[in-house]
Design a protein around this motif. Structure first.
Motif, PDB file in Angstrom:
ATOM      1  N   GLN A   1     -10.726  86.470  37.912  1.00 52.29           N
ATOM      2  CA  GLN A   1      -9.369  85.939  38.060  1.00 52.29           C
ATOM      3  C   GLN A   1      -8.433  86.979  38.662  1.00 52.29           C
ATOM      4  N   LEU A   2      -8.540  88.222  38.186  1.00 50.34           N
ATOM      5  CA  LEU A   2      -7.674  89.285  38.689  1.00 50.34           C
ATOM      6  C   LEU A   2      -7.998  89.639  40.143  1.00 50.34           C
ATOM      7  N   LEU A   3      -9.263  89.615  40.484  1.00 49.58           N
ATOM      8  CA  LEU A   3      -9.664  89.902  41.864  1.00 49.58           C
ATOM      9  C   LEU A   3      -9.164  88.830  42.824  1.00 49.58           C
ATOM     10  N   LEU A   4      -9.143  87.596  42.352  1.00 51.71           N
ATOM     11  CA  LEU A   4      -8.736  86.472  43.194  1.00 51.71           C
ATOM     12  C   LEU A   4      -7.223  86.293  43.241  1.00 51.71           C
ATOM     13  N   HIS A   5      -6.558  86.438  42.101  1.00 53.58           N
ATOM     14  CA  HIS A   5      -5.144  86.061  42.010  1.00 53.58           C
ATOM     15  C   HIS A   5      -4.178  87.243  41.900  1.00 53.58           C
ATOM     16  N   SER A   6      -4.661  88.455  42.015  1.00 50.54           N
ATOM     17  CA  SER A   6      -3.764  89.615  41.976  1.00 50.54           C
ATOM     18  C   SER A   6      -4.153  90.621  43.064  1.00 50.54           C
ATOM     19  N   LYS A   7      -3.249  91.563  43.295  1.00 51.02           N
ATOM     20  CA  LYS A   7      -3.516  92.632  44.272  1.00 51.02           C
ATOM     21  C   LYS A   7      -3.746  93.956  43.570  1.00 51.02           C
ATOM     22  N   LYS A   8      -4.050  93.895  42.288  1.00 52.17           N
ATOM     23  CA  LYS A   8      -4.286  95.112  41.518  1.00 52.17           C
ATOM     24  C   LYS A   8      -5.500  95.854  42.079  1.00 52.17           C
TER      25      LYS A   8
ATOM     26  N   THR B   1     -12.941  90.377  49.002  1.00 50.30           N
ATOM     27  CA  THR B   1     -12.873  90.156  50.446  1.00 50.30           C
ATOM     28  C   THR B   1     -13.474  88.805  50.828  1.00 50.30           C
ATOM     29  N   LYS B   2     -14.603  88.487  50.217  1.00 49.42           N
ATOM     30  CA  LYS B   2     -15.288  87.219  50.502  1.00 49.42           C
ATOM     31  C   LYS B   2     -14.423  86.028  50.104  1.00 49.42           C
ATOM     32  N   LEU B   3     -13.817  86.072  48.924  1.00 49.80           N
ATOM     33  CA  LEU B   3     -12.989  84.971  48.467  1.00 49.80           C
ATOM     34  C   LEU B   3     -11.733  84.828  49.314  1.00 49.80           C
ATOM     35  N   SER B   4     -11.157  85.962  49.725  1.00 48.44           N
ATOM     36  CA  SER B   4      -9.952  85.933  50.549  1.00 48.44           C
ATOM     37  C   SER B   4     -10.226  85.275  51.898  1.00 48.44           C
ATOM     38  N   SER B   5     -11.350  85.620  52.509  1.00 50.25           N
ATOM     39  CA  SER B   5     -11.712  85.051  53.801  1.00 50.25           C
ATOM     40  C   SER B   5     -12.014  83.560  53.689  1.00 50.25           C
ATOM     41  N   GLU B   6     -12.659  83.152  52.577  1.00 49.59           N
ATOM     42  CA  GLU B   6     -12.967  81.733  52.358  1.00 49.59           C
ATOM     43  C   GLU B   6     -11.685  80.922  52.167  1.00 49.59           C
TER      44      GLU B   6
END
Length: 341
Positions: free
Chosen positions: A291-298, A332-337
């Motif tokens: 969740q943090l990797l997907l929804h935050s920039k931490k 990176t993968k989730l951001s590109s998707e």
């Protein structure tokens, strides 16, 4: 239950003689009322002679939610009777109650960190409270109209399977971590009007879903060998782990906190939850990390600390073992998707 017949130097006979005719409204006074968008909210403060604290009642469209938070100054007995049938959920976060229901021979001792879901059919009885004990409880009542509107009785036959007359005494369950999280949301919520109404209805339905899911699991799984006393402690362990994932507890730390032998703790936890304590904690940590990797920039090192890994290298290794890629590549993968969609 006989060994519990005296608590805080108070016997049942003394309880009988204490405040026999009280109702909630005779020991409190209305201090605030709010009506908007079909929801009525009333806050009552307990009279000083009886306790320090309040109860808050929200009502709308066949649903009633009452929140209690009070420290009683004297032993108190509240009597009452219901004129309608309804489905009731209670979550006793803190405190103790002695419940007497006409037609049931034994008194029920309802203790801290327990809950129930019951269908009550025009009952009469009393609830007794001890002085110098804090009461913190969330109680929900759902009318037949509410049950019908949300089709709660269609698949699970909820009115029969959770009838007080059928269950008698075997209906108290420990509070699980998911339930405690929902209760916390309810207790700290500051919404009013329509938003309050939508929020409370959604949370009540979540709580009902959890209770039905728990009932369904119990009917399909093998009999759990742990006693009710141990089960309650196991749920406390579950909540302790899930409430702060930044902390890592050893088996020895956990066993000392709840007073259970290390071996019994490991054995009964897996029996109850279907996974080891390590597996359970790791699953929670990785879910939060995703969740943090997907929804935050931490940054990765900060996320690793938030999910209980002081060393980001250890976190990366644990994450890669489960996901097959590093946290950085996962983000990176989730951001590109997401950008493509």
């Amino acid at each position: 239950m006989d060994k519990k017949r005296r608590k805080n130097n108070l016997t049942y006979k003394e309880m009988d003689n204490a405040q026999k005719t009280n109702t909630l409204y005779t020991v409190s006074e209305l201090i605030n009322t709010y009506d908007r968008c079909g929801i009525s909210s009333k806050k009552f403060q307990f009279l000083k002679d009886y306790g320090v604290g309040y109860f808050l009642k929200h009502k709308f469209e066949g649903l009633s939610i009452t929140i209690f938070d009070v420290l009683f100054e004297k032993d108190l007995r509240i009597e009452g009777a219901t004129s309608r049938d309804f489905l009731e959920m209670s979550f006793l976060i803190e405190g103790e109650q002695i419940i007497r229901i006409d037609g049931i021979s034994k008194d029920l001792i309802y203790e801290s960190q327990e809950c129930y879901l019951l269908y009550l059919e025009r009952i009469k009885g009393s609830i007794s409270y001890h002085k110098r004990k804090r009461l913190k409880e969330v109680k929900v009542r759902m009318s037949k109209e509410f049950i019908k509107r949300h089709r709660l009785d269609e698949e699970y036959n909820i009115l029969e399977t959770h009838s007080l007359l059928k269950l008698k005494e075997n209906f108290l369950k420990p509070l699980c971590s998911k339930t405690q999280n929902i209760l916390t949301e309810i207790l700290i919520d500051k919404r009013n009007g329509l938003l309050k109404r939508l929020f409370l209805e959604s949370k009540v339905l979540e709580l009902v879903a959890l209770k039905l899911e728990d009932t369904s699991k119990q009917s399909k799984t093998n009999h759990i060998t742990a006693t009710d006393h141990i089960v309650k402690k196991l749920y406390n362990i579950q909540h302790l782990i899930s409430s702060d994932l930044s902390k890592q507890y050893s088996i020895h730390d956990l066993s000392r906190r709840v007073g259970i032998n290390d071996f019994i703790l490991k054995k009964e936890f897996k029996e109850l939850f279907g996974k080891t304590i390590f597996e359970y904690a790791t699953e929670l940590r990785m879910n939060k990390a995703r969740q943090l990797l997907l929804h935050s920039k931490k940054p990765i090192y900060e996320i690793s600390e938030l999910v209980g890994y002081k060393n980001s290298t250890h976190f990366t290794a644990a994450f890669k073992k489960i996901e097959g890629i590093t946290p950085k590549k996962y983000r990176t993968k989730l951001s590109s998707e997401n950008n493509l969609s």
